[in-house]
Enzyme design. Structure first.
Site, PDB file in Angstrom:
ATOM      1  N   ARG A 186       0.972  -0.911  -0.312  1.00  0.00           N
ATOM      2  CA  ARG A 186      -0.168  -0.201  -0.115  1.00  0.00           C
ATOM      3  C   ARG A 186       0.575   1.413  -0.008  1.00  0.00           C
ATOM      4  O   ARG A 186       0.491   2.623  -0.250  1.00  0.00           O
ATOM      5  CB  ARG A 186      -0.858   0.199   1.552  1.00  0.00           C
ATOM      6  CG  ARG A 186      -2.503  -0.612   1.760  1.00  0.00           C
ATOM      7  CD  ARG A 186      -2.961  -1.007   2.100  1.00  0.00           C
ATOM      8  NE  ARG A 186      -3.858   0.177   1.797  1.00  0.00           N
ATOM      9  CZ  ARG A 186      -4.502   0.771   3.369  1.00  0.00           C
ATOM     10  NH1 ARG A 186      -4.111   0.284   4.404  1.00  0.00           N
ATOM     11  NH2 ARG A 186      -5.188   2.111   3.040  1.00  0.00           N
ATOM     12  N   CYS A 245      -0.655   6.423   8.700  1.00  0.00           N
ATOM     13  CA  CYS A 245      -1.028   5.276   8.148  1.00  0.00           C
ATOM     14  C   CYS A 245      -2.570   5.424   7.245  1.00  0.00           C
ATOM     15  O   CYS A 245      -2.289   6.629   6.578  1.00  0.00           O
ATOM     16  CB  CYS A 245      -1.670   4.228   9.215  1.00  0.00           C
ATOM     17  SG  CYS A 245      -3.174   4.514  10.010  1.00  0.00           S
TER      18      CYS A 245
END
Length: 288
Positions: A186, A245
Protein backbone atom coordinates in the site's frame (compact mmCIF):
# COMPACT_ATOMS: atom_id res chain seq x y z
CA UNK A 1 3.75 5.45 36.07
CA UNK A 2 1.20 2.99 34.68
CA UNK A 3 2.72 0.22 32.58
CA UNK A 4 1.93 0.56 28.89
CA UNK A 5 1.32 -3.19 28.58
CA UNK A 6 -0.52 -5.53 30.90
CA UNK A 7 -0.43 -9.33 30.71
CA UNK A 8 -3.58 -11.48 31.08
CA UNK A 9 -2.51 -12.86 34.45
CA UNK A 10 -1.95 -9.35 35.84
CA UNK A 11 -5.29 -8.18 34.46
CA UNK A 12 -7.08 -11.09 36.11
CA UNK A 13 -5.66 -9.99 39.47
CA UNK A 14 -6.42 -6.31 38.77
CA UNK A 15 -10.08 -7.09 38.14
CA UNK A 16 -10.44 -8.31 41.72
CA UNK A 17 -9.96 -4.73 42.93
CA UNK A 18 -12.22 -1.70 42.29
CA UNK A 19 -11.37 1.28 40.12
CA UNK A 20 -10.63 -0.43 36.80
CA UNK A 21 -12.44 0.01 33.49
CA UNK A 22 -11.88 -2.47 30.65
CA UNK A 23 -12.78 -1.55 27.07
CA UNK A 24 -13.25 -4.02 24.24
CA UNK A 25 -12.56 -2.38 20.87
CA UNK A 26 -12.52 -5.39 18.56
CA UNK A 27 -13.33 -4.22 15.05
CA UNK A 28 -13.23 -5.23 11.40
CA UNK A 29 -12.72 -2.53 8.77
CA UNK A 30 -14.53 -4.68 6.22
CA UNK A 31 -17.47 -5.58 8.50
CA UNK A 32 -18.34 -2.83 10.93
CA UNK A 33 -20.71 -5.01 12.97
CA UNK A 34 -18.22 -7.82 13.51
CA UNK A 35 -16.68 -6.30 16.62
CA UNK A 36 -19.96 -5.90 18.47
CA UNK A 37 -21.03 -9.42 17.50
CA UNK A 38 -17.75 -10.79 18.84
CA UNK A 39 -18.16 -8.78 22.05
CA UNK A 40 -21.66 -10.05 22.69
CA UNK A 41 -20.56 -13.63 21.96
CA UNK A 42 -17.87 -13.36 24.63
CA UNK A 43 -15.75 -10.73 26.37
CA UNK A 44 -13.68 -10.13 29.49
CA UNK A 45 -16.06 -9.91 32.48
CA UNK A 46 -17.11 -6.32 33.06
CA UNK A 47 -15.69 -5.01 29.79
CA UNK A 48 -17.57 -2.29 27.92
CA UNK A 49 -17.66 -2.13 24.13
CA UNK A 50 -16.67 0.97 22.14
CA UNK A 51 -17.25 1.20 18.39
CA UNK A 52 -14.57 2.72 16.15
CA UNK A 53 -17.10 3.74 13.50
CA UNK A 54 -19.84 5.31 15.64
CA UNK A 55 -18.22 6.37 18.92
CA UNK A 56 -14.49 6.85 18.45
CA UNK A 57 -14.52 9.13 15.42
CA UNK A 58 -16.16 12.34 14.29
CA UNK A 59 -18.64 12.83 11.47
CA UNK A 60 -17.05 11.93 8.13
CA UNK A 61 -17.25 14.55 5.40
CA UNK A 62 -15.43 12.69 2.62
CA UNK A 63 -12.46 15.03 3.00
CA UNK A 64 -11.42 14.51 6.63
CA UNK A 65 -10.42 10.84 6.48
CA UNK A 66 -12.10 7.54 7.30
CA UNK A 67 -11.75 7.89 11.07
CA UNK A 68 -11.57 11.62 11.81
CA UNK A 69 -10.56 12.49 15.35
CA UNK A 70 -13.56 13.59 17.45
CA UNK A 71 -13.69 16.87 19.30
CA UNK A 72 -11.88 16.42 22.62
CA UNK A 73 -14.86 17.73 24.60
CA UNK A 74 -17.17 15.25 22.85
CA UNK A 75 -14.77 12.40 23.51
CA UNK A 76 -14.43 13.45 27.15
CA UNK A 77 -18.22 13.39 27.49
CA UNK A 78 -18.32 9.88 26.00
CA UNK A 79 -15.71 8.64 28.45
CA UNK A 80 -17.45 10.26 31.41
CA UNK A 81 -20.57 8.37 30.40
CA UNK A 82 -18.55 5.15 30.51
CA UNK A 83 -17.58 5.87 34.12
CA UNK A 84 -14.08 7.22 33.58
CA UNK A 85 -12.70 9.45 36.31
CA UNK A 86 -9.26 10.89 36.88
CA UNK A 87 -8.56 8.01 39.30
CA UNK A 88 -9.66 5.17 37.03
CA UNK A 89 -7.24 2.56 35.74
CA UNK A 90 -8.09 1.68 32.13
CA UNK A 91 -7.24 -1.46 30.16
CA UNK A 92 -8.05 -1.71 26.45
CA UNK A 93 -7.98 -4.77 24.23
CA UNK A 94 -8.94 -5.96 20.77
CA UNK A 95 -8.83 -9.32 18.99
CA UNK A 96 -5.10 -9.69 19.40
CA UNK A 97 -2.75 -7.49 17.35
CA UNK A 98 -3.52 -4.27 19.29
CA UNK A 99 -4.18 -2.12 16.23
CA UNK A 100 -7.50 -0.86 17.63
CA UNK A 101 -6.44 -1.07 21.28
CA UNK A 102 -3.40 1.14 20.63
CA UNK A 103 -5.66 3.70 18.97
CA UNK A 104 -7.93 3.99 22.03
CA UNK A 105 -4.81 4.05 24.25
CA UNK A 106 -3.59 7.06 22.25
CA UNK A 107 -7.00 8.78 22.36
CA UNK A 108 -7.17 8.45 26.14
CA UNK A 109 -3.63 9.78 26.51
CA UNK A 110 -4.54 12.62 24.11
CA UNK A 111 -7.48 13.37 26.39
CA UNK A 112 -5.06 13.65 29.29
CA UNK A 113 -5.72 10.32 31.02
CA UNK A 114 -2.40 8.70 31.92
CA UNK A 115 -3.49 5.48 33.62
CA UNK A 116 -4.21 3.34 30.57
CA UNK A 117 -2.68 0.01 29.48
CA UNK A 118 -3.03 -2.26 26.46
CA UNK A 119 -3.68 -5.97 27.06
CA UNK A 120 -0.72 -7.67 25.39
CA UNK A 121 -2.07 -10.23 22.91
CA UNK A 122 -5.64 -9.04 23.41
CA UNK A 123 -8.64 -11.33 23.49
CA UNK A 124 -6.66 -14.25 22.06
CA UNK A 125 -4.13 -14.04 24.89
CA UNK A 126 -6.90 -13.74 27.50
CA UNK A 127 -8.50 -16.95 26.26
CA UNK A 128 -5.14 -18.74 26.03
CA UNK A 129 -4.48 -17.83 29.66
CA UNK A 130 -7.79 -19.37 30.72
CA UNK A 131 -9.49 -16.05 31.42
CA UNK A 132 -13.16 -16.00 32.33
CA UNK A 133 -15.72 -15.10 29.67
CA UNK A 134 -18.89 -13.02 29.95
CA UNK A 135 -21.51 -12.96 27.19
CA UNK A 136 -24.19 -10.51 26.13
CA UNK A 137 -24.18 -6.72 26.18
CA UNK A 138 -23.17 -4.61 29.16
CA UNK A 139 -24.03 -0.95 29.74
CA UNK A 140 -21.98 1.49 31.83
CA UNK A 141 -22.93 1.56 35.52
CA UNK A 142 -21.88 4.81 37.15
CA UNK A 143 -21.49 4.90 40.91
CA UNK A 144 -22.28 8.02 42.90
CA UNK A 145 -18.56 8.53 43.47
CA UNK A 146 -17.87 8.38 39.73
CA UNK A 147 -20.63 10.90 39.04
CA UNK A 148 -19.13 13.28 41.62
CA UNK A 149 -15.48 12.87 40.62
CA UNK A 150 -16.13 13.12 36.90
CA UNK A 151 -13.32 13.60 34.41
CA UNK A 152 -11.57 16.94 34.13
CA UNK A 153 -10.52 17.74 30.57
CA UNK A 154 -7.04 19.21 30.48
CA UNK A 155 -6.75 22.45 28.53
CA UNK A 156 -4.13 21.17 26.12
CA UNK A 157 -3.93 17.75 24.39
CA UNK A 158 -1.41 15.52 26.15
CA UNK A 159 -0.35 13.88 22.87
CA UNK A 160 0.69 16.13 19.97
CA UNK A 161 -1.10 16.12 16.62
CA UNK A 162 -0.36 17.71 13.26
CA UNK A 163 -2.78 18.48 10.45
CA UNK A 164 -2.56 18.18 6.67
CA UNK A 165 -1.38 21.77 6.34
CA UNK A 166 1.60 21.09 8.60
CA UNK A 167 2.48 17.93 6.68
CA UNK A 168 2.24 19.81 3.39
CA UNK A 169 4.50 22.64 4.56
CA UNK A 170 6.96 20.04 5.86
CA UNK A 171 7.57 18.84 2.29
CA UNK A 172 9.43 22.04 1.39
CA UNK A 173 10.97 22.78 4.78
CA UNK A 174 11.42 19.43 6.58
CA UNK A 175 11.08 19.72 10.34
CA UNK A 176 9.92 16.17 11.05
CA UNK A 177 9.83 12.72 9.45
CA UNK A 178 6.54 11.06 8.53
CA UNK A 179 6.36 7.35 9.37
CA UNK A 180 3.68 5.35 7.52
CA UNK A 181 2.35 2.23 9.28
CA UNK A 182 0.61 0.67 6.25
CA UNK A 183 1.64 -2.54 4.49
CA UNK A 184 4.57 -2.17 2.02
CA UNK A 185 2.38 -2.77 -1.03
CA UNK A 186 0.00 0.00 0.00
CA UNK A 187 2.85 2.36 0.82
CA UNK A 188 4.45 1.77 -2.59
CA UNK A 189 1.15 2.19 -4.39
CA UNK A 190 1.24 -1.30 -5.90
CA UNK A 191 -2.22 -1.96 -4.44
CA UNK A 192 -4.82 0.11 -2.63
CA UNK A 193 -7.79 -1.91 -1.33
CA UNK A 194 -9.43 0.82 0.77
CA UNK A 195 -8.68 4.39 -0.33
CA UNK A 196 -9.33 5.84 -3.82
CA UNK A 197 -5.72 6.85 -4.54
CA UNK A 198 -2.62 4.61 -4.22
CA UNK A 199 0.75 5.81 -2.99
CA UNK A 200 2.16 7.68 -0.02
CA UNK A 201 3.06 11.13 1.27
CA UNK A 202 6.32 12.26 -0.38
CA UNK A 203 9.33 11.77 1.86
CA UNK A 204 7.57 9.38 4.24
CA UNK A 205 9.26 6.23 5.53
CA UNK A 206 7.49 2.88 5.89
CA UNK A 207 7.22 0.80 9.07
CA UNK A 208 4.32 -1.71 8.79
CA UNK A 209 2.79 -1.91 12.25
CA UNK A 210 2.85 -5.72 12.29
CA UNK A 211 6.64 -5.55 12.67
CA UNK A 212 6.12 -4.42 16.26
CA UNK A 213 4.81 -7.89 17.15
CA UNK A 214 6.50 -11.22 17.69
CA UNK A 215 5.30 -14.57 16.28
CA UNK A 216 3.01 -14.97 19.31
CA UNK A 217 1.12 -11.77 18.46
CA UNK A 218 2.52 -9.89 21.45
CA UNK A 219 4.78 -6.86 21.37
CA UNK A 220 8.48 -7.44 20.92
CA UNK A 221 10.77 -6.60 23.87
CA UNK A 222 11.44 -2.89 24.33
CA UNK A 223 15.15 -3.21 23.50
CA UNK A 224 14.39 -4.99 20.23
CA UNK A 225 11.82 -2.37 19.24
CA UNK A 226 14.24 0.44 20.07
CA UNK A 227 16.99 -1.10 17.94
CA UNK A 228 14.63 -1.47 14.98
CA UNK A 229 13.30 2.09 15.16
CA UNK A 230 16.79 3.53 15.58
CA UNK A 231 18.01 1.52 12.60
CA UNK A 232 15.17 2.84 10.44
CA UNK A 233 15.09 6.44 11.65
CA UNK A 234 18.66 7.11 12.73
CA UNK A 235 19.34 10.81 13.25
CA UNK A 236 15.78 11.66 12.22
CA UNK A 237 14.69 10.86 15.77
CA UNK A 238 16.22 14.14 16.94
CA UNK A 239 13.98 16.29 14.77
CA UNK A 240 10.67 14.59 15.48
CA UNK A 241 8.47 11.81 14.12
CA UNK A 242 4.89 12.12 12.88
CA UNK A 243 2.94 8.89 12.53
CA UNK A 244 0.32 8.18 9.88
CA UNK A 245 -1.38 5.22 8.20
CA UNK A 246 -4.62 4.87 6.27
CA UNK A 247 -6.91 6.61 8.73
CA UNK A 248 -4.95 7.26 11.92
CA UNK A 249 -5.52 3.90 13.62
CA UNK A 250 -2.48 1.69 12.98
CA UNK A 251 -0.29 4.80 13.14
CA UNK A 252 -0.97 4.67 16.89
CA UNK A 253 0.48 1.15 16.96
CA UNK A 254 3.87 2.48 15.81
CA UNK A 255 3.58 5.41 18.21
CA UNK A 256 2.76 3.01 21.07
CA UNK A 257 5.68 0.75 20.12
CA UNK A 258 8.05 3.72 20.16
CA UNK A 259 6.77 4.66 23.62
CA UNK A 260 7.42 1.08 24.72
CA UNK A 261 10.94 1.45 23.35
CA UNK A 262 11.50 4.60 25.38
CA UNK A 263 11.35 6.80 22.26
CA UNK A 264 8.73 9.25 23.46
CA UNK A 265 7.29 12.44 22.05
CA UNK A 266 6.04 11.39 18.60
CA UNK A 267 3.06 13.17 17.04
CA UNK A 268 0.09 11.79 15.11
CA UNK A 269 -1.39 12.93 11.81
CA UNK A 270 -4.97 11.74 12.52
CA UNK A 271 -6.37 12.24 9.01
CA UNK A 272 -3.54 10.18 7.51
CA UNK A 273 -3.59 8.91 3.93
CA UNK A 274 -7.40 8.82 3.60
CA UNK A 275 -7.54 12.56 4.31
CA UNK A 276 -4.36 13.41 2.39
CA UNK A 277 -5.47 11.76 -0.86
CA UNK A 278 -8.96 13.32 -0.69
CA UNK A 279 -7.44 16.54 -2.02
CA UNK A 280 -6.07 16.12 -5.54
CA UNK A 281 -3.82 19.16 -5.05
CA UNK A 282 -1.71 17.31 -2.49
CA UNK A 283 1.29 15.50 -4.00
CA UNK A 284 1.49 11.70 -4.09
CA UNK A 285 4.61 9.52 -4.26
CA UNK A 286 4.88 5.92 -5.39
CA UNK A 287 7.49 3.23 -5.06
CA UNK A 288 9.66 2.30 -2.11
Amino acid sequence: MTALLIQPEALRERLTRPGCLVFDVRHDLADHQAGRRAYEAGHIPGALYLDHETQLCALKTGRNGRHPLPDRADFAALMRAQGLTARTDVVVYDAGNAMFAAHLWWMLRWLGHESVSVLDGGWAAWLAAGGAVETGARAPSLSEAQAIQGLVLSGKPSMPVVDARAVLSNLDEPRFTVLDARAPERFSGAVEPIDPVPGHIPGALNRPFERNLGPDGRFKPAAELRAEFESLLGGRLDRGIVHQCGSGITACHNLFAMELAGLRGSALYPGSWSEWCADAARPVAKGD
